[in-house]
Design an enzyme around this catalytic site. Structure first.
Site, PDB file in Angstrom:
ATOM      1  N   SER A  41      14.175   8.717   7.622  1.00  0.00           N
ATOM      2  CA  SER A  41      12.860   9.356   7.759  1.00  0.00           C
ATOM      3  C   SER A  41      12.709   9.951   9.154  1.00  0.00           C
ATOM      4  O   SER A  41      13.550   9.755  10.034  1.00  0.00           O
ATOM      5  CB  SER A  41      11.749   8.328   7.519  1.00  0.00           C
ATOM      6  N   SER A  63      10.315   9.272  11.393  1.00  0.00           N
ATOM      7  CA  SER A  63       9.370   8.515  12.228  1.00  0.00           C
ATOM      8  C   SER A  63       9.813   8.389  13.678  1.00  0.00           C
ATOM      9  O   SER A  63       8.999   8.058  14.537  1.00  0.00           O
ATOM     10  CB  SER A  63       9.150   7.115  11.639  1.00  0.00           C
ATOM     11  N   LYS A 115      12.496   1.424  15.490  1.00  0.00           N
ATOM     12  CA  LYS A 115      11.360   1.878  16.302  1.00  0.00           C
ATOM     13  C   LYS A 115      11.693   1.633  17.770  1.00  0.00           C
ATOM     14  O   LYS A 115      12.708   1.034  18.104  1.00  0.00           O
ATOM     15  CB  LYS A 115      10.076   1.120  15.941  1.00  0.00           C
ATOM     16  N   SER A 163       4.346   7.632  11.779  1.00  0.00           N
ATOM     17  CA  SER A 163       5.167   6.436  11.906  1.00  0.00           C
ATOM     18  C   SER A 163       4.410   5.214  11.424  1.00  0.00           C
ATOM     19  O   SER A 163       3.273   4.970  11.842  1.00  0.00           O
ATOM     20  CB  SER A 163       5.601   6.234  13.374  1.00  0.00           C
TER      21      SER A 163
END
Length: 264
Positions: A77, A79, A134, A222
């Site tokens: 993705s 994010s 992250k 996100s």
């Protein structure tokens, strides 16, 4: 089946088959050579033993490398744009935050702690079978706050510099027009994206002991700690190191310029 569990089971089964057959042969023929080689006229090994003997060392090496050295991951993705793009294949340093046993994830050796600004892979607290990636922004004991899209840590605003308008392409074309900024988390300078007109979460939290607060670099796209909370230390998998391949799914092309890029 989980790949890690499959590797452990495969290594155990092939190793036990090979060991059991070698012991059985030794008991039946004490004079057999130490290497277990067939003597003239002796029956050939069963097919399953041959397969076990061939696959065991390969599975063992892959398991050890994947569990204690580095593990590959694919970015599914956007994010973490612009740091990581959809289709990036990355390597994750598995000993950055301590060596852990596969499957049970018990730490057996302390080799380091997460630092602010690290791009980390972790098991999603709500679904531990899923891996997320992250950036760590809040360490245990930190007070993390958001006000008007700006990040504050322990009462101080994290410095940002507006760089201009983001130009995306391929799988990231939808982010064209977002505001591109450089954020400075201590010595870590990295780029983030935001949409000024979109609402952003507000509020302040204190990071509990043994927990971490994480954010995606694509701030308005996100699913991170602002929505589901903290990452327990035991869920950490490792620190992202570099991009070893990129395959843009929108254009079906390899981005050669990204190969070998360090992640920071």
């Amino acid at each position: 089946m989980d790949l890690e569990l499959a590797l452990v089971l495969g290594t155990a089964v092939t190793g036990l088959i090979w060991l059991a057959y070698a012991l059985w042969r030794r008991l039946r023929s004490p004079s057999q050579g130490a290497d277990g080689a067939d003597e003239p006229g002796r029956a050939k090994e069963p097919w399953y033993v041959e397969y076990a003997r061939s696959f065991f060392p390969v599975l063992l090496v892959v398991l050890l490398l994947r569990s204690f050295v580095a593990e590959p991951f694919r970015i599914p993705s956007g994010s973490m744009m612009p740091t990581l793009l959809v289709g990036d294949f990355i390597l994750v340093n598995k000993f950055a935050y301590g060596l852990r046993l596969p499957v049970v994830h018990t730490r057996i050796l302390d080799t380091g702690q997460p630092e602010r600004g690290d791009v980390a892979v972790f098991r999603f607290p709500r679904r531990p079978s899923e891996d997320y990636i992250k950036r760590i922004v809040g360490l245990p004991g930190d007070r993390v706050a958001f006000r008007d899209k700006r990040l504050y840590i322990n009462g101080e605003q994290v410095p940002v510099e507006i760089l201009g308008r983001y130009e995306g392409d391929g799988a990231g074309e939808a982010m064209t027009g977002a505001r591109l900024l450089e954020e400075r988390l201590g010595e870590v300078h990295h780029r983030i994206l935001e949409w000024p007109e979109r609402p952003s979460p507000q509020g302040e939290v204190e990071v509990p002991e043994g927990m971490y607060f994480v954010l995606g670099d694509n701030r308005d796209n996100s699913n991170d700690s602002r929505f589901w909370g903290f990452v327990p230390e035991g869920n950490l998998v490792g620190r992202a190191m570099l991009i070893w391949m990129n395959w843009d799914p929108a254009e079906n092309t390899v981005r050669l310029e990204r190969l070998g890029d360090r992640i920071r």
